[in-house]
Write a protein that holds these residues in place. Structure first.
Motif, mmCIF file in Angstrom:
data_model
loop_
_atom_site.group_PDB
_atom_site.id
_atom_site.type_symbol
_atom_site.label_atom_id
_atom_site.label_comp_id
_atom_site.label_asym_id
_atom_site.label_seq_id
_atom_site.Cartn_x
_atom_site.Cartn_y
_atom_site.Cartn_z
ATOM 1 N N ASP A 483 3.738 -2.410 0.000
ATOM 2 C CA ASP A 483 4.508 -3.099 -1.042
ATOM 3 C C ASP A 483 3.638 -3.449 -2.237
ATOM 4 O OD1 ASP A 483 2.922 -4.977 0.134
ATOM 5 O OD2 ASP A 483 4.518 -6.423 0.565
ATOM 6 N N ALA A 484 2.631 -2.622 -2.512
ATOM 7 C CA ALA A 484 1.686 -2.923 -3.589
ATOM 8 C C ALA A 484 2.364 -3.046 -4.942
ATOM 9 C CB ALA A 484 0.611 -1.833 -3.642
ATOM 10 N N TYR A 485 3.466 -2.321 -5.170
ATOM 11 C CA TYR A 485 4.108 -2.317 -6.477
ATOM 12 C C TYR A 485 5.493 -2.965 -6.463
ATOM 13 C CZ TYR A 485 0.285 0.657 -7.884
ATOM 14 O OH TYR A 485 -0.979 1.144 -8.163
ATOM 15 N N THR A 486 5.789 -3.692 -5.379
ATOM 16 C CA THR A 486 7.070 -4.406 -5.303
ATOM 17 C C THR A 486 6.883 -5.906 -5.128
ATOM 18 O OG1 THR A 486 7.179 -4.021 -2.902
ATOM 19 C CG2 THR A 486 8.252 -2.403 -4.352
ATOM 20 N N ARG A 487 5.623 -6.369 -5.137
ATOM 21 C CA ARG A 487 5.343 -7.806 -5.017
ATOM 22 C C ARG A 487 4.427 -8.223 -6.167
ATOM 23 N NH1 ARG A 487 1.268 -8.457 0.137
ATOM 24 N NH2 ARG A 487 0.849 -10.443 -0.864
ATOM 25 N N VAL A 488 4.552 -9.459 -6.556
ATOM 26 C CA VAL A 488 3.771 -9.938 -7.697
ATOM 27 C C VAL A 488 2.440 -10.522 -7.262
ATOM 28 C CG1 VAL A 488 5.810 -10.401 -9.073
ATOM 29 C CG2 VAL A 488 4.910 -12.202 -7.584
ATOM 30 N N THR A 489 2.209 -10.640 -5.955
ATOM 31 C CA THR A 489 0.975 -11.264 -5.467
ATOM 32 C C THR A 489 -0.031 -10.238 -4.949
ATOM 33 O OG1 THR A 489 2.024 -11.587 -3.299
ATOM 34 C CG2 THR A 489 2.124 -13.420 -4.874
ATOM 35 N N THR A 490 0.163 -8.966 -5.275
ATOM 36 C CA THR A 490 -0.801 -7.944 -4.861
ATOM 37 C C THR A 490 -2.168 -8.234 -5.482
ATOM 38 O OG1 THR A 490 0.897 -6.252 -4.622
ATOM 39 C CG2 THR A 490 -1.365 -5.488 -4.890
ATOM 40 N N PRO A 491 -3.247 -8.275 -4.684
ATOM 41 C CA PRO A 491 -4.579 -8.540 -5.260
ATOM 42 C C PRO A 491 -4.956 -7.472 -6.279
ATOM 43 C CG PRO A 491 -4.618 -8.740 -2.857
ATOM 44 C CD PRO A 491 -3.296 -8.152 -3.220
ATOM 45 N N TRP A 492 -5.689 -7.898 -7.311
ATOM 46 C CA TRP A 492 -6.108 -6.956 -8.339
ATOM 47 C C TRP A 492 -6.962 -5.842 -7.754
ATOM 48 C CZ3 TRP A 492 -11.161 -5.809 -9.097
ATOM 49 C CH2 TRP A 492 -12.102 -6.699 -8.586
ATOM 50 N N ALA A 493 -7.657 -6.125 -6.629
ATOM 51 C CA ALA A 493 -8.529 -5.119 -6.016
ATOM 52 C C ALA A 493 -7.745 -3.869 -5.628
ATOM 53 C CB ALA A 493 -9.233 -5.712 -4.798
ATOM 54 N N VAL A 494 -6.518 -4.049 -5.147
ATOM 55 C CA VAL A 494 -5.702 -2.907 -4.717
ATOM 56 C C VAL A 494 -5.339 -2.045 -5.916
ATOM 57 C CG1 VAL A 494 -3.543 -2.226 -3.601
ATOM 58 C CG2 VAL A 494 -4.823 -4.217 -2.750
ATOM 59 N N TRP A 495 -4.920 -2.693 -6.991
ATOM 60 C CA TRP A 495 -4.599 -1.929 -8.213
ATOM 61 C C TRP A 495 -5.861 -1.322 -8.806
ATOM 62 C CZ3 TRP A 495 -1.179 -6.507 -10.202
ATOM 63 C CH2 TRP A 495 0.040 -6.468 -9.536
#
Length: 522
Positions: A483-495
Protein backbone atom coordinates in the motif's frame (compact mmCIF):
# COMPACT_ATOMS: atom_id res chain seq x y z
CA UNK A 1 78.42 -2.54 -22.48
CA UNK A 2 76.13 -0.03 -20.77
CA UNK A 3 72.98 -1.22 -19.07
CA UNK A 4 69.67 -0.34 -20.65
CA UNK A 5 68.08 2.69 -18.97
CA UNK A 6 65.22 1.91 -16.63
CA UNK A 7 61.74 3.02 -17.59
CA UNK A 8 60.31 5.91 -15.58
CA UNK A 9 57.91 5.10 -12.76
CA UNK A 10 54.92 6.15 -14.82
CA UNK A 11 55.59 3.53 -17.48
CA UNK A 12 56.53 0.85 -14.95
CA UNK A 13 53.29 1.31 -13.00
CA UNK A 14 51.09 1.23 -16.10
CA UNK A 15 51.05 -2.60 -16.42
CA UNK A 16 50.56 -2.92 -12.65
CA UNK A 17 47.50 -0.67 -12.81
CA UNK A 18 46.14 -2.57 -15.80
CA UNK A 19 46.55 -6.11 -14.54
CA UNK A 20 45.49 -5.49 -10.96
CA UNK A 21 42.34 -3.89 -12.33
CA UNK A 22 41.61 -6.71 -14.75
CA UNK A 23 42.28 -9.56 -12.30
CA UNK A 24 40.47 -8.08 -9.28
CA UNK A 25 38.12 -5.59 -10.94
CA UNK A 26 35.10 -7.88 -10.68
CA UNK A 27 35.65 -8.53 -6.98
CA UNK A 28 36.22 -4.82 -6.36
CA UNK A 29 32.97 -3.91 -8.11
CA UNK A 30 31.01 -6.41 -6.01
CA UNK A 31 32.46 -5.00 -2.78
CA UNK A 32 31.82 -1.39 -3.82
CA UNK A 33 28.33 -2.10 -5.17
CA UNK A 34 27.15 -3.91 -2.04
CA UNK A 35 28.88 -1.35 0.18
CA UNK A 36 27.13 1.49 -1.63
CA UNK A 37 23.74 -0.18 -1.20
CA UNK A 38 24.55 -0.76 2.47
CA UNK A 39 24.71 3.00 3.02
CA UNK A 40 20.90 2.87 2.82
CA UNK A 41 20.42 -0.71 3.96
CA UNK A 42 17.84 0.23 6.63
CA UNK A 43 15.84 2.17 4.06
CA UNK A 44 15.92 -0.79 1.65
CA UNK A 45 14.77 -2.95 4.58
CA UNK A 46 11.64 -0.80 4.83
CA UNK A 47 11.02 -1.42 1.12
CA UNK A 48 11.51 -5.17 1.53
CA UNK A 49 9.56 -5.44 4.81
CA UNK A 50 6.20 -3.69 4.27
CA UNK A 51 4.96 -4.56 7.76
CA UNK A 52 7.72 -2.43 9.28
CA UNK A 53 6.65 0.75 7.46
CA UNK A 54 5.29 2.21 10.68
CA UNK A 55 3.94 5.72 11.00
CA UNK A 56 5.33 8.36 13.30
CA UNK A 57 3.95 8.32 16.86
CA UNK A 58 0.70 10.17 17.35
CA UNK A 59 -1.12 10.57 20.64
CA UNK A 60 -0.41 9.79 24.29
CA UNK A 61 -1.52 6.16 24.10
CA UNK A 62 1.67 4.96 22.45
CA UNK A 63 4.02 3.13 24.78
CA UNK A 64 7.14 4.21 22.91
CA UNK A 65 8.31 6.42 20.12
CA UNK A 66 10.31 5.13 17.12
CA UNK A 67 12.78 7.95 17.82
CA UNK A 68 12.78 7.67 21.63
CA UNK A 69 13.61 5.16 24.37
CA UNK A 70 11.25 2.23 24.88
CA UNK A 71 9.66 1.20 28.17
CA UNK A 72 12.00 -1.67 28.98
CA UNK A 73 10.07 -2.90 32.01
CA UNK A 74 7.05 -3.41 29.75
CA UNK A 75 9.15 -5.31 27.21
CA UNK A 76 10.92 -7.60 29.71
CA UNK A 77 7.92 -9.91 30.42
CA UNK A 78 7.30 -10.29 26.68
CA UNK A 79 10.96 -11.12 26.08
CA UNK A 80 10.94 -13.67 28.88
CA UNK A 81 7.87 -15.34 27.33
CA UNK A 82 9.33 -15.46 23.80
CA UNK A 83 12.95 -16.36 24.54
CA UNK A 84 13.39 -20.14 25.04
CA UNK A 85 14.71 -21.47 28.33
CA UNK A 86 18.47 -21.87 28.48
CA UNK A 87 19.21 -19.06 26.02
CA UNK A 88 22.65 -17.48 26.35
CA UNK A 89 21.30 -13.94 26.11
CA UNK A 90 18.55 -11.75 24.77
CA UNK A 91 18.65 -8.10 23.74
CA UNK A 92 16.33 -5.29 22.71
CA UNK A 93 17.44 -2.62 20.23
CA UNK A 94 15.78 0.76 20.39
CA UNK A 95 13.58 1.90 17.49
CA UNK A 96 15.14 4.68 15.42
CA UNK A 97 13.96 6.97 12.61
CA UNK A 98 15.68 4.62 10.13
CA UNK A 99 14.39 1.43 11.78
CA UNK A 100 11.02 2.32 13.34
CA UNK A 101 10.55 -1.05 15.06
CA UNK A 102 11.90 -2.60 18.23
CA UNK A 103 14.15 -5.58 17.62
CA UNK A 104 14.13 -8.43 20.11
CA UNK A 105 16.89 -10.96 19.42
CA UNK A 106 18.35 -13.87 21.31
CA UNK A 107 21.02 -16.53 21.09
CA UNK A 108 20.09 -20.10 21.95
CA UNK A 109 22.23 -22.52 23.89
CA UNK A 110 23.59 -24.05 20.65
CA UNK A 111 24.56 -20.62 19.25
CA UNK A 112 21.60 -20.08 16.90
CA UNK A 113 20.38 -16.48 16.61
CA UNK A 114 16.73 -15.51 16.36
CA UNK A 115 15.10 -12.14 15.70
CA UNK A 116 11.59 -10.80 16.26
CA UNK A 117 10.27 -7.34 15.48
CA UNK A 118 7.99 -5.56 17.94
CA UNK A 119 5.56 -2.72 17.28
CA UNK A 120 6.89 0.18 19.41
CA UNK A 121 3.32 1.44 19.95
CA UNK A 122 1.75 -1.73 21.35
CA UNK A 123 4.83 -3.92 21.94
CA UNK A 124 3.02 -6.66 20.05
CA UNK A 125 5.23 -9.12 18.13
CA UNK A 126 5.09 -8.55 14.39
CA UNK A 127 4.89 -11.23 11.72
CA UNK A 128 8.14 -12.65 10.42
CA UNK A 129 9.11 -10.45 7.43
CA UNK A 130 10.32 -13.53 5.56
CA UNK A 131 13.47 -11.88 4.24
CA UNK A 132 17.03 -11.11 5.23
CA UNK A 133 16.60 -7.63 3.81
CA UNK A 134 19.48 -5.42 2.77
CA UNK A 135 20.97 -5.33 6.25
CA UNK A 136 20.95 -9.14 6.37
CA UNK A 137 22.33 -9.74 2.86
CA UNK A 138 23.87 -6.70 1.13
CA UNK A 139 25.80 -5.64 4.21
CA UNK A 140 27.30 -9.07 5.10
CA UNK A 141 28.07 -9.67 1.42
CA UNK A 142 29.95 -6.36 1.33
CA UNK A 143 32.48 -7.34 3.98
CA UNK A 144 32.43 -11.14 3.84
CA UNK A 145 30.99 -12.25 0.46
CA UNK A 146 28.82 -14.70 2.46
CA UNK A 147 31.90 -16.95 2.78
CA UNK A 148 32.50 -17.65 6.47
CA UNK A 149 34.85 -20.66 6.25
CA UNK A 150 38.16 -19.62 7.84
CA UNK A 151 37.20 -15.98 7.21
CA UNK A 152 37.74 -16.61 3.49
CA UNK A 153 35.32 -13.87 2.47
CA UNK A 154 37.02 -11.28 4.68
CA UNK A 155 40.42 -12.25 3.28
CA UNK A 156 39.15 -11.85 -0.29
CA UNK A 157 37.65 -8.47 0.56
CA UNK A 158 40.96 -7.51 2.19
CA UNK A 159 42.78 -8.53 -0.98
CA UNK A 160 40.38 -6.36 -2.98
CA UNK A 161 41.01 -3.48 -0.57
CA UNK A 162 44.77 -3.72 -0.99
CA UNK A 163 44.28 -3.90 -4.75
CA UNK A 164 42.17 -0.74 -4.64
CA UNK A 165 44.93 1.14 -2.81
CA UNK A 166 47.45 -0.03 -5.44
CA UNK A 167 45.11 1.09 -8.22
CA UNK A 168 44.54 4.52 -6.66
CA UNK A 169 48.24 5.22 -6.10
CA UNK A 170 49.32 3.89 -9.50
CA UNK A 171 46.45 5.73 -11.18
CA UNK A 172 47.61 9.05 -9.73
CA UNK A 173 51.19 8.38 -10.90
CA UNK A 174 50.39 7.33 -14.47
CA UNK A 175 47.98 10.20 -15.15
CA UNK A 176 50.15 13.23 -15.80
CA UNK A 177 47.23 15.61 -16.36
CA UNK A 178 45.32 14.80 -13.20
CA UNK A 179 43.76 18.25 -12.83
CA UNK A 180 42.80 18.46 -16.50
CA UNK A 181 41.24 14.97 -16.31
CA UNK A 182 38.75 16.31 -13.78
CA UNK A 183 37.29 18.67 -16.39
CA UNK A 184 37.51 16.39 -19.42
CA UNK A 185 34.57 14.21 -20.40
CA UNK A 186 33.63 13.63 -24.03
CA UNK A 187 30.57 11.35 -24.00
CA UNK A 188 30.07 11.52 -27.78
CA UNK A 189 33.55 10.24 -28.57
CA UNK A 190 34.16 6.60 -29.39
CA UNK A 191 33.86 4.10 -26.56
CA UNK A 192 37.54 3.78 -25.62
CA UNK A 193 37.89 7.55 -25.34
CA UNK A 194 34.59 8.27 -23.58
CA UNK A 195 35.00 5.39 -21.10
CA UNK A 196 38.55 6.51 -20.26
CA UNK A 197 37.32 10.08 -19.74
CA UNK A 198 34.60 8.87 -17.37
CA UNK A 199 37.12 6.62 -15.61
CA UNK A 200 39.43 9.60 -15.05
CA UNK A 201 36.66 11.98 -13.92
CA UNK A 202 35.22 9.59 -11.34
CA UNK A 203 38.71 8.66 -10.17
CA UNK A 204 39.76 12.25 -9.57
CA UNK A 205 36.36 13.36 -8.22
CA UNK A 206 36.20 10.67 -5.55
CA UNK A 207 39.92 10.11 -4.93
CA UNK A 208 39.96 11.19 -1.23
CA UNK A 209 36.77 9.24 -0.53
CA UNK A 210 37.91 6.10 -2.35
CA UNK A 211 41.22 6.11 -0.50
CA UNK A 212 39.68 6.74 2.92
CA UNK A 213 36.83 4.25 2.55
CA UNK A 214 39.25 1.54 1.40
CA UNK A 215 41.81 2.20 4.12
CA UNK A 216 39.17 2.33 6.85
CA UNK A 217 37.74 -0.98 5.63
CA UNK A 218 41.13 -2.59 6.11
CA UNK A 219 41.56 -1.03 9.57
CA UNK A 220 38.21 -2.44 10.75
CA UNK A 221 39.43 -6.04 10.40
CA UNK A 222 42.92 -5.44 11.77
CA UNK A 223 42.71 -8.55 13.97
CA UNK A 224 42.01 -10.72 10.90
CA UNK A 225 44.59 -9.23 8.52
CA UNK A 226 47.35 -8.59 11.06
CA UNK A 227 46.96 -11.06 13.96
CA UNK A 228 50.62 -10.62 14.91
CA UNK A 229 49.64 -7.25 16.39
CA UNK A 230 47.89 -8.95 19.29
CA UNK A 231 49.46 -12.40 19.25
CA UNK A 232 52.80 -10.87 20.18
CA UNK A 233 51.25 -9.60 23.41
CA UNK A 234 48.48 -12.06 24.22
CA UNK A 235 49.72 -15.19 22.48
CA UNK A 236 47.52 -17.48 20.39
CA UNK A 237 44.65 -19.80 21.19
CA UNK A 238 41.11 -19.42 22.46
CA UNK A 239 42.08 -17.84 25.80
CA UNK A 240 44.30 -15.27 24.11
CA UNK A 241 41.53 -14.39 21.65
CA UNK A 242 39.08 -13.99 24.54
CA UNK A 243 41.53 -11.67 26.30
CA UNK A 244 41.85 -9.51 23.17
CA UNK A 245 38.07 -9.31 22.91
CA UNK A 246 37.72 -8.41 26.59
CA UNK A 247 40.36 -5.67 26.63
CA UNK A 248 39.74 -4.37 23.13
CA UNK A 249 35.98 -4.63 22.71
CA UNK A 250 34.80 -4.88 26.30
CA UNK A 251 33.63 -8.44 26.80
CA UNK A 252 32.79 -8.61 30.52
CA UNK A 253 31.98 -11.64 32.64
CA UNK A 254 31.42 -11.21 36.39
CA UNK A 255 32.73 -13.77 38.83
CA UNK A 256 30.52 -16.79 38.33
CA UNK A 257 28.27 -17.99 41.15
CA UNK A 258 26.87 -21.27 39.86
CA UNK A 259 23.14 -21.64 40.33
CA UNK A 260 21.95 -24.49 42.54
CA UNK A 261 18.48 -25.80 43.41
CA UNK A 262 18.87 -24.02 46.76
CA UNK A 263 19.63 -20.70 45.02
CA UNK A 264 17.07 -20.17 42.27
CA UNK A 265 17.20 -17.19 39.94
CA UNK A 266 15.64 -13.98 41.23
CA UNK A 267 13.19 -11.78 39.29
CA UNK A 268 14.70 -9.29 36.88
CA UNK A 269 15.20 -5.84 38.41
CA UNK A 270 13.94 -2.69 36.70
CA UNK A 271 15.65 -2.26 33.34
CA UNK A 272 14.32 1.28 33.10
CA UNK A 273 16.11 2.13 36.35
CA UNK A 274 19.35 0.67 34.96
CA UNK A 275 18.92 2.75 31.79
CA UNK A 276 18.44 5.85 33.94
CA UNK A 277 21.66 5.04 35.82
CA UNK A 278 23.44 4.66 32.46
CA UNK A 279 22.29 8.10 31.29
CA UNK A 280 23.46 9.65 34.55
CA UNK A 281 26.90 8.00 34.33
CA UNK A 282 27.45 8.86 30.65
CA UNK A 283 26.35 12.48 31.03
CA UNK A 284 23.93 14.87 29.31
CA UNK A 285 22.63 13.81 25.93
CA UNK A 286 23.84 10.21 26.23
CA UNK A 287 21.37 7.47 25.47
CA UNK A 288 21.64 3.66 25.36
CA UNK A 289 20.74 2.06 22.06
CA UNK A 290 20.31 -1.51 23.25
CA UNK A 291 19.98 -3.53 26.43
CA UNK A 292 21.16 -7.13 26.70
CA UNK A 293 20.40 -9.64 29.44
CA UNK A 294 23.12 -12.28 29.78
CA UNK A 295 22.30 -15.73 31.20
CA UNK A 296 18.58 -14.98 31.52
CA UNK A 297 16.79 -17.01 34.17
CA UNK A 298 19.99 -17.89 36.01
CA UNK A 299 21.17 -16.79 39.45
CA UNK A 300 24.29 -15.10 38.01
CA UNK A 301 22.44 -13.19 35.26
CA UNK A 302 23.64 -9.68 34.43
CA UNK A 303 22.61 -6.80 32.17
CA UNK A 304 24.60 -4.85 29.57
CA UNK A 305 23.79 -1.38 28.19
CA UNK A 306 25.59 0.23 25.22
CA UNK A 307 25.82 3.97 24.55
CA UNK A 308 24.43 5.19 21.25
CA UNK A 309 26.77 6.74 18.66
CA UNK A 310 24.01 8.24 16.52
CA UNK A 311 25.28 11.76 17.21
CA UNK A 312 29.01 11.16 16.74
CA UNK A 313 31.36 9.79 14.09
CA UNK A 314 33.20 7.28 16.24
CA UNK A 315 31.42 4.00 16.95
CA UNK A 316 32.16 4.06 20.64
CA UNK A 317 32.36 0.90 22.74
CA UNK A 318 31.03 2.48 25.97
CA UNK A 319 29.35 -0.21 28.05
CA UNK A 320 27.80 -0.52 31.52
CA UNK A 321 26.99 -3.72 33.36
CA UNK A 322 24.50 -4.29 36.18
CA UNK A 323 23.42 -7.20 38.32
CA UNK A 324 20.20 -8.48 36.78
CA UNK A 325 18.51 -9.28 40.11
CA UNK A 326 19.44 -6.21 42.15
CA UNK A 327 20.22 -3.56 39.53
CA UNK A 328 23.56 -2.96 41.25
CA UNK A 329 26.27 -1.39 39.10
CA UNK A 330 29.06 -3.89 38.30
CA UNK A 331 31.44 -2.58 35.65
CA UNK A 332 32.08 0.21 33.14
CA UNK A 333 34.11 -0.15 29.95
CA UNK A 334 35.60 2.49 27.66
CA UNK A 335 37.93 1.72 24.76
CA UNK A 336 41.63 2.43 25.18
CA UNK A 337 43.12 5.21 22.97
CA UNK A 338 44.47 2.76 20.35
CA UNK A 339 41.10 1.05 20.06
CA UNK A 340 39.36 4.42 19.96
CA UNK A 341 41.27 5.20 16.75
CA UNK A 342 40.03 1.96 15.22
CA UNK A 343 36.46 2.82 16.23
CA UNK A 344 36.80 6.26 14.63
CA UNK A 345 37.81 4.63 11.34
CA UNK A 346 34.90 2.21 11.77
CA UNK A 347 32.53 5.15 12.17
CA UNK A 348 33.89 6.81 9.03
CA UNK A 349 33.35 3.59 7.09
CA UNK A 350 29.97 2.43 8.42
CA UNK A 351 28.40 5.95 8.69
CA UNK A 352 25.96 4.90 11.41
CA UNK A 353 25.61 8.46 12.72
CA UNK A 354 22.48 10.43 11.87
CA UNK A 355 23.34 12.79 9.02
CA UNK A 356 21.10 12.30 5.95
CA UNK A 357 23.00 14.74 3.74
CA UNK A 358 26.36 13.11 4.41
CA UNK A 359 24.79 9.70 3.93
CA UNK A 360 23.60 10.81 0.50
CA UNK A 361 27.11 12.04 -0.32
CA UNK A 362 28.55 8.66 0.70
CA UNK A 363 26.04 6.95 -1.59
CA UNK A 364 26.90 9.20 -4.55
CA UNK A 365 30.64 8.72 -4.06
CA UNK A 366 30.15 4.98 -3.67
CA UNK A 367 28.38 4.93 -7.01
CA UNK A 368 31.25 6.92 -8.50
CA UNK A 369 33.57 4.15 -7.29
CA UNK A 370 31.42 1.58 -9.08
CA UNK A 371 31.57 3.66 -12.28
CA UNK A 372 35.34 4.05 -11.86
CA UNK A 373 35.85 0.28 -11.67
CA UNK A 374 33.39 -0.59 -14.45
CA UNK A 375 34.69 2.01 -16.92
CA UNK A 376 38.26 0.82 -16.32
CA UNK A 377 37.21 -2.65 -17.43
CA UNK A 378 35.20 -1.33 -20.38
CA UNK A 379 38.13 0.81 -21.58
CA UNK A 380 40.56 -2.11 -21.45
CA UNK A 381 38.17 -4.40 -23.31
CA UNK A 382 37.36 -1.80 -25.98
CA UNK A 383 41.04 -0.97 -26.50
CA UNK A 384 41.98 -4.64 -26.76
CA UNK A 385 39.19 -5.28 -29.22
CA UNK A 386 40.59 -2.62 -31.54
CA UNK A 387 44.15 -3.93 -31.21
CA UNK A 388 43.57 -7.64 -31.93
CA UNK A 389 40.90 -10.22 -32.64
CA UNK A 390 39.44 -11.66 -29.42
CA UNK A 391 40.61 -15.13 -28.41
CA UNK A 392 39.16 -17.59 -25.87
CA UNK A 393 40.95 -16.06 -22.87
CA UNK A 394 39.85 -12.57 -23.86
CA UNK A 395 36.24 -13.75 -24.20
CA UNK A 396 36.39 -15.26 -20.71
CA UNK A 397 37.67 -11.98 -19.28
CA UNK A 398 34.85 -10.08 -21.00
CA UNK A 399 32.22 -12.54 -19.73
CA UNK A 400 33.54 -12.15 -16.18
CA UNK A 401 33.52 -8.38 -16.57
CA UNK A 402 29.94 -8.43 -17.82
CA UNK A 403 28.77 -10.75 -15.03
CA UNK A 404 30.55 -8.79 -12.29
CA UNK A 405 29.06 -5.44 -13.34
CA UNK A 406 25.78 -5.47 -15.26
CA UNK A 407 25.15 -9.06 -14.18
CA UNK A 408 25.55 -8.23 -10.50
CA UNK A 409 23.23 -5.23 -10.79
CA UNK A 410 20.62 -7.37 -12.57
CA UNK A 411 20.92 -10.07 -9.90
CA UNK A 412 20.41 -7.46 -7.17
CA UNK A 413 17.24 -6.24 -8.87
CA UNK A 414 16.10 -9.84 -9.26
CA UNK A 415 16.55 -10.23 -5.50
CA UNK A 416 14.22 -7.26 -4.94
CA UNK A 417 11.67 -8.60 -7.43
CA UNK A 418 11.69 -12.01 -5.75
CA UNK A 419 11.03 -10.27 -2.43
CA UNK A 420 7.78 -8.85 -3.83
CA UNK A 421 6.75 -11.90 -5.87
CA UNK A 422 7.24 -14.76 -3.41
CA UNK A 423 4.27 -15.65 -1.16
CA UNK A 424 4.69 -14.79 2.51
CA UNK A 425 5.21 -18.41 3.57
CA UNK A 426 6.96 -19.69 0.44
CA UNK A 427 8.91 -22.92 0.89
CA UNK A 428 10.75 -25.20 -1.52
CA UNK A 429 11.91 -28.35 0.16
CA UNK A 430 14.15 -27.29 3.03
CA UNK A 431 14.62 -23.77 1.59
CA UNK A 432 12.52 -21.09 3.28
CA UNK A 433 11.49 -17.73 1.86
CA UNK A 434 14.74 -15.85 2.68
CA UNK A 435 16.66 -18.74 1.13
CA UNK A 436 14.54 -18.55 -2.02
CA UNK A 437 15.35 -14.85 -2.37
CA UNK A 438 19.06 -15.66 -2.13
CA UNK A 439 18.58 -18.48 -4.64
CA UNK A 440 16.99 -16.03 -7.09
CA UNK A 441 19.99 -13.70 -6.70
CA UNK A 442 22.63 -16.35 -7.32
CA UNK A 443 20.72 -18.04 -10.16
CA UNK A 444 20.35 -14.73 -11.98
CA UNK A 445 24.01 -13.93 -11.39
CA UNK A 446 25.01 -17.31 -12.84
CA UNK A 447 22.74 -16.76 -15.84
CA UNK A 448 24.41 -13.39 -16.42
CA UNK A 449 27.79 -15.13 -16.60
CA UNK A 450 26.46 -17.74 -19.04
CA UNK A 451 24.89 -14.98 -21.11
CA UNK A 452 28.19 -13.12 -21.18
CA UNK A 453 30.01 -16.22 -22.39
CA UNK A 454 27.45 -16.81 -25.14
CA UNK A 455 26.77 -13.29 -26.36
CA UNK A 456 30.20 -11.64 -25.96
CA UNK A 457 30.06 -7.87 -26.52
CA UNK A 458 26.31 -7.92 -27.19
CA UNK A 459 25.79 -8.99 -23.58
CA UNK A 460 26.55 -5.47 -22.34
CA UNK A 461 23.64 -3.93 -24.22
CA UNK A 462 21.24 -6.80 -23.58
CA UNK A 463 21.94 -6.85 -19.86
CA UNK A 464 21.49 -3.07 -19.74
CA UNK A 465 17.98 -3.63 -21.10
CA UNK A 466 17.48 -6.38 -18.51
CA UNK A 467 18.48 -3.96 -15.75
CA UNK A 468 15.96 -1.41 -17.00
CA UNK A 469 13.19 -4.03 -17.13
CA UNK A 470 13.98 -5.43 -13.68
CA UNK A 471 14.23 -1.99 -12.06
CA UNK A 472 10.88 -0.96 -13.53
CA UNK A 473 9.37 -4.29 -12.47
CA UNK A 474 10.57 -3.89 -8.89
CA UNK A 475 9.03 -0.41 -8.73
CA UNK A 476 5.70 -1.62 -10.13
CA UNK A 477 5.66 -4.66 -7.86
CA UNK A 478 6.09 -2.44 -4.82
CA UNK A 479 3.13 -0.35 -5.93
CA UNK A 480 0.94 -3.38 -6.69
CA UNK A 481 1.78 -5.71 -3.79
CA UNK A 482 1.94 -3.10 -1.00
CA UNK A 483 0.00 0.00 0.00
CA UNK A 484 2.96 2.31 -0.60
CA UNK A 485 0.93 4.60 -2.88
CA UNK A 486 -2.49 4.34 -1.20
CA UNK A 487 -1.55 5.57 2.29
CA UNK A 488 -0.28 8.94 3.40
CA UNK A 489 2.01 7.57 6.12
CA UNK A 490 4.40 5.66 3.84
CA UNK A 491 7.99 6.39 5.04
CA UNK A 492 10.02 8.55 2.69
CA UNK A 493 12.62 5.74 2.58
CA UNK A 494 10.24 3.54 0.55
CA UNK A 495 9.61 6.26 -2.02
CA UNK A 496 13.34 6.98 -2.04
CA UNK A 497 14.10 3.39 -3.04
CA UNK A 498 11.47 3.60 -5.79
CA UNK A 499 13.01 6.86 -7.03
CA UNK A 500 16.43 5.18 -7.14
CA UNK A 501 14.92 2.28 -9.12
CA UNK A 502 13.39 4.72 -11.58
CA UNK A 503 16.71 6.54 -11.99
CA UNK A 504 18.52 3.23 -12.50
CA UNK A 505 16.01 2.16 -15.16
CA UNK A 506 16.46 5.46 -17.01
CA UNK A 507 20.25 5.22 -16.82
CA UNK A 508 20.20 1.64 -18.11
CA UNK A 509 17.96 2.61 -21.03
CA UNK A 510 20.29 5.48 -21.94
CA UNK A 511 23.33 3.16 -21.77
CA UNK A 512 21.63 0.48 -23.87
CA UNK A 513 20.63 3.00 -26.56
CA UNK A 514 24.15 4.44 -26.66
CA UNK A 515 25.66 0.98 -27.01
CA UNK A 516 23.25 0.16 -29.83
CA UNK A 517 23.96 3.42 -31.64
CA UNK A 518 27.75 3.26 -31.44
CA UNK A 519 28.55 -0.36 -30.66
CA UNK A 520 31.22 -1.60 -28.29
CA UNK A 521 33.76 -2.07 -31.04
CA UNK A 522 33.90 1.55 -32.18
Amino acid sequence: MSAAPQKPWRQRLGPVHTWVGIVLGGLLFAVFWMGTLSVFDREIDRWMMPATRLASPAGPTRLASPAGPPRLDAIAPLAQSLVPAGARQWRVDWATPRTPVLRLSWQTRDGQRELRYLDPATLAPMADPGTLGASGFFFPFHYGLMLSWNDLGKWLVGLAGMAMLVLLVSGVVIHRKLFADFFTFRPRKRLPRSSLDLHNVTGVLGLPFHFLITLSGLVIFWAVYFPQAHQGVYGSGAKAKAAVQAEGYGRYRPNATPATPAAPAKPLASLDAMAAQARARWGPGAEPYFVRVWKPGQADSYVELRRSYASEVSMNLDQLYFDAATGEFLHQFQAAPAMAVQRFFSGLHFIQFEHPLLRGLYFALGLSGCVLIATGQVFWLAARRKAAAPDARWRLVEALAVASTTGLIAATLGFLCANRLLPQHAQWGATDRPGLELLAFFVLWSLALAHGLGRAMQAWREQAWAIAALAASALLLNAVTTDAYTRVTTPWAVWGVDAALLALAATAIYAARRLKARGLAT
